[in-house]
Design an enzyme around this catalytic site. Structure first.
Site, PDB file in Angstrom:
ATOM      1  N   ARG A  27      68.583  34.023  -1.467  1.00 33.22           N
ATOM      2  CA  ARG A  27      69.995  34.090  -1.569  1.00 33.22           C
ATOM      3  C   ARG A  27      70.681  34.344  -0.456  1.00 33.22           C
ATOM      4  O   ARG A  27      71.914  34.755  -0.500  1.00 33.22           O
ATOM      5  CB  ARG A  27      70.073  35.133  -2.586  1.00 33.22           C
ATOM      6  CG  ARG A  27      69.512  34.987  -4.251  1.00 33.22           C
ATOM      7  CD  ARG A  27      70.570  33.618  -4.879  1.00 33.22           C
ATOM      8  NE  ARG A  27      69.874  33.717  -6.089  1.00 33.22           N
ATOM      9  CZ  ARG A  27      70.208  34.312  -7.309  1.00 33.22           C
ATOM     10  NH1 ARG A  27      71.259  35.264  -7.367  1.00 33.22           N
ATOM     11  NH2 ARG A  27      69.677  34.129  -8.527  1.00 33.22           N
ATOM     12  N   ARG A  31      77.239  35.068  -2.720  1.00 36.28           N
ATOM     13  CA  ARG A  31      78.527  35.497  -2.868  1.00 36.28           C
ATOM     14  C   ARG A  31      79.062  36.586  -1.917  1.00 36.28           C
ATOM     15  O   ARG A  31      80.190  36.934  -1.681  1.00 36.28           O
ATOM     16  CB  ARG A  31      78.752  36.029  -4.217  1.00 36.28           C
ATOM     17  CG  ARG A  31      79.255  34.951  -5.422  1.00 36.28           C
ATOM     18  CD  ARG A  31      79.014  35.387  -6.794  1.00 36.28           C
ATOM     19  NE  ARG A  31      77.842  35.825  -6.803  1.00 36.28           N
ATOM     20  CZ  ARG A  31      77.121  36.596  -7.980  1.00 36.28           C
ATOM     21  NH1 ARG A  31      77.902  36.841  -9.127  1.00 36.28           N
ATOM     22  NH2 ARG A  31      75.720  36.959  -8.227  1.00 36.28           N
ATOM     23  N   ARG A  40      82.956  27.596  -3.418  1.00 35.99           N
ATOM     24  CA  ARG A  40      82.813  27.604  -4.979  1.00 35.99           C
ATOM     25  C   ARG A  40      83.999  27.447  -5.507  1.00 35.99           C
ATOM     26  O   ARG A  40      84.245  26.672  -6.535  1.00 35.99           O
ATOM     27  CB  ARG A  40      82.158  28.914  -5.272  1.00 35.99           C
ATOM     28  CG  ARG A  40      81.689  28.722  -6.628  1.00 35.99           C
ATOM     29  CD  ARG A  40      80.935  29.868  -7.348  1.00 35.99           C
ATOM     30  NE  ARG A  40      82.062  31.074  -7.188  1.00 35.99           N
ATOM     31  CZ  ARG A  40      81.713  32.371  -7.569  1.00 35.99           C
ATOM     32  NH1 ARG A  40      80.509  32.526  -8.349  1.00 35.99           N
ATOM     33  NH2 ARG A  40      82.551  33.172  -7.590  1.00 35.99           N
ATOM     34  N   ASP A  77      69.333  25.781  -8.084  1.00 37.35           N
ATOM     35  CA  ASP A  77      69.123  27.051  -9.051  1.00 37.35           C
ATOM     36  C   ASP A  77      67.722  26.572  -9.505  1.00 37.35           C
ATOM     37  O   ASP A  77      67.403  25.613  -9.917  1.00 37.35           O
ATOM     38  CB  ASP A  77      70.139  27.193 -10.038  1.00 37.35           C
ATOM     39  CG  ASP A  77      69.836  28.594 -10.490  1.00 37.35           C
ATOM     40  OD1 ASP A  77      70.433  29.763  -9.743  1.00 37.35           O
ATOM     41  OD2 ASP A  77      69.298  28.827 -11.491  1.00 37.35           O
ATOM     42  N   TYR A 154      64.079  32.344 -19.612  1.00 35.08           N
ATOM     43  CA  TYR A 154      65.557  31.927 -19.799  1.00 35.08           C
ATOM     44  C   TYR A 154      65.564  30.931 -21.193  1.00 35.08           C
ATOM     45  O   TYR A 154      66.671  30.899 -21.696  1.00 35.08           O
ATOM     46  CB  TYR A 154      66.150  31.132 -18.475  1.00 35.08           C
ATOM     47  CG  TYR A 154      66.322  32.214 -17.568  1.00 35.08           C
ATOM     48  CD1 TYR A 154      67.382  33.099 -17.582  1.00 35.08           C
ATOM     49  CD2 TYR A 154      65.189  32.342 -16.572  1.00 35.08           C
ATOM     50  CE1 TYR A 154      67.761  34.084 -16.540  1.00 35.08           C
ATOM     51  CE2 TYR A 154      65.478  33.479 -15.498  1.00 35.08           C
ATOM     52  CZ  TYR A 154      66.513  34.141 -15.541  1.00 35.08           C
ATOM     53  OH  TYR A 154      66.936  35.096 -14.527  1.00 35.08           O
TER      54      TYR A 154
HETATM   55  O1  CP3 Z   1      68.281  31.463  -1.884  1.00 39.49           O
HETATM   56  C1  CP3 Z   1      69.276  30.684  -1.735  1.00 39.49           C
HETATM   57  O2  CP3 Z   1      70.180  30.923  -1.025  1.00 39.49           O
HETATM   58  C2  CP3 Z   1      68.962  29.278  -2.652  1.00 39.49           C
HETATM   59  C3  CP3 Z   1      69.794  29.373  -3.779  1.00 39.49           C
HETATM   60  C4  CP3 Z   1      69.291  30.003  -5.016  1.00 39.49           C
HETATM   61  C5  CP3 Z   1      70.312  30.356  -6.147  1.00 39.49           C
HETATM   62  N1  CP3 Z   1      69.374  30.739  -7.066  1.00 39.49           N
HETATM   63  C6  CP3 Z   1      71.372  30.155  -6.376  1.00 39.49           C
HETATM   64  C7  CP3 Z   1      72.305  31.007  -6.992  1.00 39.49           C
HETATM   65  C8  CP3 Z   1      67.791  30.481  -5.444  1.00 39.49           C
HETATM   66  C9  CP3 Z   1      66.675  30.084  -4.697  1.00 39.49           C
HETATM   67  C10 CP3 Z   1      67.885  30.832  -6.916  1.00 39.49           C
HETATM   68  C11 CP3 Z   1      66.806  30.951  -7.613  1.00 39.49           C
HETATM   69  C12 CP3 Z   1      67.287  31.568  -8.975  1.00 39.49           C
HETATM   70  N2  CP3 Z   1      68.030  31.381  -9.872  1.00 39.49           N
HETATM   71  C13 CP3 Z   1      66.266  32.606  -9.331  1.00 39.49           C
HETATM   72  C14 CP3 Z   1      64.843  33.080  -8.805  1.00 39.49           C
HETATM   73  C15 CP3 Z   1      65.040  34.098  -7.602  1.00 39.49           C
HETATM   74  C16 CP3 Z   1      65.603  35.639  -8.238  1.00 39.49           C
HETATM   75  O3  CP3 Z   1      66.683  35.958  -8.042  1.00 39.49           O
HETATM   76  O4  CP3 Z   1      64.660  36.031  -8.939  1.00 39.49           O
HETATM   77  C17 CP3 Z   1      66.734  32.959 -10.687  1.00 39.49           C
HETATM   78  C18 CP3 Z   1      66.007  34.029 -11.670  1.00 39.49           C
HETATM   79  C19 CP3 Z   1      67.897  32.357 -10.971  1.00 39.49           C
HETATM   80  C20 CP3 Z   1      68.671  32.303 -12.235  1.00 39.49           C
HETATM   81  C21 CP3 Z   1      70.007  32.534 -11.925  1.00 39.49           C
HETATM   82  N3  CP3 Z   1      71.000  32.016 -11.268  1.00 39.49           N
HETATM   83  C22 CP3 Z   1      70.663  33.868 -12.332  1.00 39.49           C
HETATM   84  C23 CP3 Z   1      70.136  34.917 -13.128  1.00 39.49           C
HETATM   85  C24 CP3 Z   1      71.932  33.857 -11.794  1.00 39.49           C
HETATM   86  C25 CP3 Z   1      73.006  34.753 -12.081  1.00 39.49           C
HETATM   87  C26 CP3 Z   1      72.723  35.972 -11.094  1.00 39.49           C
HETATM   88  C27 CP3 Z   1      74.083  36.084 -10.385  1.00 39.49           C
HETATM   89  O5  CP3 Z   1      73.767  36.387  -9.067  1.00 39.49           O
HETATM   90  O6  CP3 Z   1      75.103  36.166 -10.908  1.00 39.49           O
HETATM   91  C28 CP3 Z   1      72.084  32.635 -11.110  1.00 39.49           C
HETATM   92  C29 CP3 Z   1      73.200  31.992 -10.469  1.00 39.49           C
HETATM   93  C30 CP3 Z   1      73.054  31.937  -8.918  1.00 39.49           C
HETATM   94  N4  CP3 Z   1      72.185  31.197  -8.401  1.00 39.49           N
HETATM   95  C31 CP3 Z   1      74.192  32.255  -8.098  1.00 39.49           C
HETATM   96  C32 CP3 Z   1      73.816  31.699  -6.707  1.00 39.49           C
HETATM   97  C33 CP3 Z   1      74.110  31.650  -5.323  1.00 39.49           C
HETATM   98  C34 CP3 Z   1      75.373  32.995  -7.976  1.00 39.49           C
HETATM   99  C35 CP3 Z   1      76.395  32.000  -8.925  1.00 39.49           C
HETATM  100  C36 CP3 Z   1      77.714  32.140  -8.228  1.00 39.49           C
HETATM  101  O7  CP3 Z   1      78.135  31.616  -7.273  1.00 39.49           O
HETATM  102  O8  CP3 Z   1      78.553  33.100  -9.157  1.00 39.49           O
END
Ligand code: CP3
Length: 356
Positions: A27, A31, A40, A77, A154
Site C-alpha cells: 500500500r 492515503r 484522488r 485493487d 468479499y
Molecule cells: O500496494 C499498493 O500500493 C498497490 C495498491 C493496492 C490497493 N489495494 C489500493 C487501494 C493493493 C495491492 C490493494 C490490495 C487489496 N485490496 C487487498 C489485499 C491487500 C491487503 O490489504 O490485505 C484487499 C483486501 C483489498 C480490498 C480493499 N480495497 C479494501 C478492504 C479497501 C478499503 C480499505 C481502506 O483502506 O479503506 C480497498 C480500497 C483501497 N485499495 C485503497 C487503496 C489505496 C483506499 C481507497 C481510498 O483511496 O480511499
C-alpha cells in the site's frame, strides 16, 4: 527492452547477491501521502484512479518520487476481478468496498462468467504498460491479484467482513459450490496475472489477506490448493528474465512449509512470526519478504530504526530477504516516518551483504 537500473528486488527474490536489502511497502501508494489524496480528489474517486491509466501511473510513481524504494507496485485493487465478473464494485466512504450483486447461492456461482483479462480488465493492462514506460527501468514493477479464497470472502459477504459468516457457512454447507467458485476465481486470476506479466509486470504477488482465518485443513483445501493451481499456470519467464512469484497469506505463519512447496520464489510474512525462525523452516526453498508491524511507523524514527535493526539481525547474513511491512501502511502514518523506515533498511543492511 530497457535494462533495469536497480534490480536488487528481483535479485533478492531469486537469492542472488545484493549490495543492500531491497525494500518496498504494501500500500505504498495510498492515503498517508497528501499527493495521493490530491490525485484522488482530482480523479473524483478511488475507482476512477484505477480505471484511468494516466492517474494509476501518477499515483504508482508518487512514493518513488519521495523515497528510494526498490520496487513499484501497480496501482489497482484485488476486487477488479469480481467487478469484471459483473458484481458492481463501489466504495462507500469510510465503509470500504461493497458489491451491488452478492454471490451467495450455487445458482449465482454457476452463472458467473470468467472475465477476459485483456478486454474486461484491459484498463489494468493499459496501466501496467503506461507505468513501465514512465518507470523507464528505474525499478521493477510488481503486478498482483487476490487469492481465490480472499476474493470469495468479499463476493459472498458483499463487502468486508469480520467473521466471514456467510462465506464460511457456504463452505461448510455446500463445499461443492465453494469449490466451483474458487475454481472459477483461480482461472480468472491465472489469466489476469499472465496478462499483467505480458503487459510488463516483472514480479507478481498473490494477496491471500484472509487465508489466516481458516482452520488448518480448510486452509489447505480452500485456499492453498487454488493458489497452487494459479502458480502452476503462471508464465514464469518474460523479456529474458525470471518472473518471481510472491505468496502472501496474512496469518499464514503456521503453513510456511506447505506454502514454500508450491514452487513460488518467495513468501510474504506478517509480523506475527520471527523472520529468522521462518528462514530456518523454509531453508533454501524460497526468499522471504517482510515483516515489520506497520504500527511501528506510529513510533519515533529512532524506534523505527531499532525495529528495522532487530529484523535485519534476525534474518541474518546473505541474500533472500526483501524488507517490507507485515501488512499495508495505514492512512495515519507520517510520511517522514515511512522515509525513516526505508533509509534505515538501506543503511543498516549493508553489513549483512559484505562478501567474505
Ligand atoms: O500496494 C499498493 O500500493 C498497490 C495498491 C493496492 C490497493 N489495494 C489500493 C487501494 C493493493 C495491492 C490493494 C490490495 C487489496 N485490496 C487487498 C489485499 C491487500 C491487503 O490489504 O490485505 C484487499 C483486501 C483489498 C480490498 C480493499 N480495497 C479494501 C478492504 C479497501 C478499503 C480499505 C481502506 O483502506 O479503506 C480497498 C480500497 C483501497 N485499495 C485503497 C487503496 C489505496 C483506499 C481507497 C481510498 O483511496 O480511499
Amino acid at each position: 527492452m530497457t535494462t533495469l537500473k536497480n534490480d536488487r528486488f528481483l535479485r533478492a527474490l531469486l537469492k542472488q547477491p545484493v549490495d543492500v536489502t531491497p525494500v518496498w511497502m504494501m500500500r505504498q501508494a495510498g492515503r498517508y501521502l497528501p499527493e495521493y489524496r490530491a490525485s484522488r480528489a482530482k480523479a473524483g474517486d478511488f475507482m476512477s484512479l484505477c480505471m484511468n491509466p494516466e492517474f494509476a501511473c501518477e499515483v504508482t510513481l508518487q512514493p518513488l518520487e519521495r523515497y528510494p524504494l526498490d520496487a513499484a507496485i501497480l496501482f489497482s485493487d484485488i476486487l477488479t476481478i469480481p467487478d469484471a465478473m459483473g458484481l458492481g464494485l463501489y466504495f462507500e466512504t469510510g465503509e470500504g468496498p461493497r458489491f451491488r450483486n452478492v454471490v451467495d447461492t450455487p445458482e449465482a456461482i454457476e452463472a458467473l462468467p470468467i472475465p477476459d483479462a485483456n478486454d474486461d480488465l484491459g484498463y489494468v493492462m493499459d496501466a501496467v504498460r503506461t507505468i513501465r514506460r514512465e518507470l523507464n527501468g528505474r525499478v521493477p514493477l510488481i503486478g498482483f491479484a487476490g487469492s481465490p479464497w480472499t476474493l470469495a470472502t468479499y463476493m459472498v459477504e458483499g463487502g468486508s467482513s469480520k467473521d466471514f459468516r456467510k462465506c464460511k457457512a457456504l463452505m461448510y454447507n455446500n463445499p461443492q459450490a465453494m469449490h466451483m467458485l474458487l475454481d472459477k476465481l483461480a482461472q480468472s486470476v491465472t489469466s489476469y496475472l499472465n496478462a499483467q506479466i505480458l503487459a510488463g509486470a516483472q514480479a507478481v504477488q498473490i494477496f491471500d489477506s484472509w487465508g489466516g482465518s481458516l482452520s488448518d485443513v480448510a486452509y489447505q483445501t480452500f485456499s492453498l490448493a487454488y493458489m497452487q493451481k494459479i502458480v502452476d499456470g503462471l508464465i514464469r519467464e518474460h523479456e529474458g528474465r525470471r518472473v518471481p512469484v510472491i505468496l502472501f497469506t496474512k496469518g499464514g505463519g503456521l503453513w510456511l512449509e506447505s506454502m514454500a512447496d508450491t514452487g513460488v520464489e518467495a513468501l510474504g510474512l506478517d509480523w506475527t512470526c520471527d523472520i529468522g525462525s521462518a528462514r530456518q523452516r523454509v531453508g533454501d526453498k524460497v526468499a522471504l519478504q517482510g515483516n515489520m508491524d506497520p504500527s511501528v511507523l506510529y513510533a519515533s524514527p529512532d524506534s523505527i530504526r531499532d525495529e528495522v535493526a532487530r529484523i535485519l539481525a534476525s534474518y541474518g547474513t546473505g541474500t533472500g530477504h526483501v524488507f517490507n511491512l507485515g501488512h499495508g501502511i495505514t492512512p495515519q502514518v507520517d510520511p517522514e516516518h515511512a522515509g525513516a523506515f526505508i533509509n534505515a533498511v538501506h543503511e543498516l543492511s549493508a553489513k549483512y551483504h559484505e562478501q567474505n
